[in-house]
Design a protein around this motif. Structure first.
Motif, short mmCIF file in Angstrom:
data_model
loop_
_atom_site.label_atom_id
_atom_site.label_comp_id
_atom_site.label_asym_id
_atom_site.label_seq_id
_atom_site.Cartn_x
_atom_site.Cartn_y
_atom_site.Cartn_z
N LEU A 505 0.83 -1.21 0.00
CA LEU A 505 0.00 0.00 0.00
C LEU A 505 0.86 1.25 0.00
O LEU A 505 0.57 2.23 -0.73
N VAL A 506 1.89 1.26 0.83
CA VAL A 506 2.77 2.44 0.89
C VAL A 506 3.46 2.66 -0.44
O VAL A 506 3.54 3.79 -0.95
N LYS A 507 3.97 1.58 -1.04
CA LYS A 507 4.63 1.71 -2.33
C LYS A 507 3.66 2.19 -3.42
O LYS A 507 4.00 3.04 -4.25
N THR A 508 2.44 1.65 -3.36
CA THR A 508 1.43 2.07 -4.35
C THR A 508 1.08 3.54 -4.17
O THR A 508 0.97 4.31 -5.15
N LEU A 509 0.90 3.96 -2.90
CA LEU A 509 0.60 5.36 -2.62
C LEU A 509 1.73 6.27 -3.07
O LEU A 509 1.49 7.32 -3.70
N CYS A 510 2.96 5.86 -2.76
CA CYS A 510 4.12 6.66 -3.17
C CYS A 510 4.20 6.75 -4.69
O CYS A 510 4.52 7.82 -5.26
N PHE A 511 3.90 5.63 -5.35
CA PHE A 511 3.95 5.64 -6.82
C PHE A 511 2.91 6.59 -7.41
O PHE A 511 3.19 7.37 -8.33
N CYS A 512 1.68 6.52 -6.80
CA CYS A 512 0.62 7.41 -7.30
C CYS A 512 0.96 8.88 -7.05
O CYS A 512 0.72 9.75 -7.91
#
Length: 522
Positions: A505-512
């Protein structure tokens, strides 16, 4: 009206639950303990049958207290075997006190245990294959089995006949009994033989864990292999350890006045010192000898059931030291009398040990540290000069020393001067006597006598046909469930999934976020 009821109560017979008890004892000093319980049960109207083999030397075939069932078989635990075995142990200790000597001592004991259990397993198989014998045991309608679990015969027969099982125990074939049934945190429960207390340093805790691992290694290599075939043939649904853990009652021959505190279980009943009793008058010749000591008093020396004599050079040093004392000495000794024996020393083949320890003129007990002798010394408040030799004797005397109620000497390095100094220290230093008398007061301060306590619980088992409600069913659990390994793995798995989910989730949020910032810049 009240007088009528009182009269009826006086003349009506009391309701007594008498039982039919099958006893599987261990010979030697262990039988001395078991015999006390057998005689007490007999005095209360119970029928006792004692199983013995043709090589029994303490357990007699004819007795007014029990009916003997003599198997036409040998246990291997005979007087000759024990005599040779102890001689080897003494020889190893005489040749040195190094770590290598200690290791040789342990290995010699394991080799002897291996021989004993090999013969024991053969005895059990012979019994089970004797259909007539097993049928006669079933037909006798026994109410329970009372056994000493150092030898497995009684344990396996009780399981085979599906009878309630009671242990007269301090030791099992696994070692000290508590380790088989109760939680035993190695951080403060010392392994017997380590001579550690319940207050261990980091180094001592490392040693304690090492000693426990070594004991498990020896069990796996010198005991259980001899019973694997029997377990598969007769008890395929049970584990080897579960045969012990399913016992209804553990009559434990210890007292926490003497032992270090530790976790226990509801079906462990403590009867330490149950063999102790008030002193009776001495035979006249002994009483005359004791009284001749005047104000100086008497020293009593005994090295127990198995060791009546020492190497001659050791006996000479001890006798020379005794000859220099003003006290009179009563020494249980067999064999050639020492040339240095003084006029103040009386050698005897046998002594009424309990009665001598309870005599007002007895000052010191010179002892090897066997459980019976130590318990009697505590009961009568007599300080100990310890000369440990084999088995649990070092450990018992360490606890006496730790309580300040005695002193320990190495019997294989003493000379007349060091022995004399040790005796005089215990006699003239008041703290030894004071500390032992304190232990005696604590030991005696009980709501009922230990033997009466033990007999009550044996009769409880007879009345209620066992005590499954007091027994933990943990023995039915596989090891990974007992130690919650499966639960820990599940929780770790859930935690890992949650952590991975959080990371994704953190990686996805950071990517977005990064993509959004990049688009704005473009």
């Amino acid at each position: 009206m009240h007088s009528v009821w009182i009269t009826l109560l006086l003349f009506c017979p009391a309701i007594v639950f008498t039982g039919n008890v099958l006893v599987f004892p261990v010979d030697g000093s262990h039988w001395v303990n078991m015999k006390i319980i057998v005689e007490e049960l007999h005095s209360r109207g119970h029928s006792i049958s004692v199983v013995r083999t043709t090589d029994s030397w303490y357990i007699k075939e004819h007795s007014p207290f029990y009916t003997a069932i003599t198997l036409n078989m040998e246990s291997g635990f005979d007087e000759g075997f024990i005599t040779v075995f102890i001689s080897k142990l003494l020889e190893i200790q005489r040749n040195g006190r190094s770590s290598w000597a200690r290791f040789k001592l342990e290995m010699e004991q394991m080799e002897a245990a291996s021989i004993m259990h090999k013969k024991g397993s053969q005895l059990i198989e012979q019994m089970f294959d004797d259909k007539h014998l097993m049928e006669s045991l079933r037909d006798a309608k026994f109410d329970m089995v009372l056994t000493d679990p150092v030898i497995l015969t009684g344990v396996m027969v009780a399981r085979h006949l599906d009878l309630p099982l009671v242990f007269n125990v301090r030791w099992t074939c696994h070692g000290e009994g508590h380790f088989s049934i109760a939680p035993s945190p190695l951080s403060y429960v010392p392994v017997p033989g380590t001579e550690l207390s319940d207050r261990m340093s980091f180094r001592e805790r490392v040693l304690n864990i090492f000693a426990y691992c070594f004991s498990q290694f020896t069990l796996a290599h010198y005991v259980t292999p001899y019973y694997d075939g029997l377990m598969q043939k007769y008890f395929s649904q049970d584990s080897f350890m579960s045969l012990f853990q399913r016992a209804d009652l553990w009559l434990m021959r210890i007292d926490f006045v003497f032992e270090f505190p530790r976790p226990t279980m509801p079906n462990v009943i403590y009867m330490g010192g149950f063999q102790c009793k008030p002193a009776k008058p001495l035979p006249q010749h002994l009483e005359d000898f004791v009284q001749s000591s005047g104000e100086h008093g008497v020293i009593v020396m005994s090295l127990g059931t198995f060791i009546a004599s020492l190497p001659q050079e050791v006996s000479e040093e001890i006798a020379a030291a005794f000859a220099k004392l003003p006290q009179k000495v009563i020494w249980r000794h067999k064999g050639e009398p020492p040339a240095s024996l003084g006029n103040n020393t009386l050698l005897v083949d046998w002594m009424p040990q309990n009665d001598l320890l309870g005599h007002a003129k007895t000052k010191v007990f010179v002892a090897h540290g066997g459980t019976n002798g130590v318990q009697e010394a505590i009961y009568h408040g007599v300080p100990i000069l310890g000369l440990p030799l084999v088995f649990d004797q070092h450990d018992n005397l360490f606890k006496i020393k730790y309580r300040g109620a005695g002193k320990i000497l190495n019997i294989f390095t003493i000379n007349s001067e060091s022995f004399l100094q040790g005796i005089e220290e215990v006699i003239h230093e008041p703290s030894y006597k004071m500390n032992m008398e304190r232990l005696s007061r604590l030991h005696r301060d009980l709501p009922m006598k230990p033997l009466d306590h033990a007999i009550f619980w044996i009769e409880y088992i007879i009345r209620n046909k066992g005590a499954a409600h007091l027994r933990s069913e943990s023995y039915t659990m596989p090891w990974y469930s007992y130690h919650s390994v499966d639960v820990i793995l599940l929780l770790l798995g859930v935690a890992l999934i949650m952590l991975l989910t959080f990371v994704v989730l953190v990686k996805t949020l950071c990517f977005c976020v990064c993509r959004g910032i990049k688009r704005k810049r473009d």
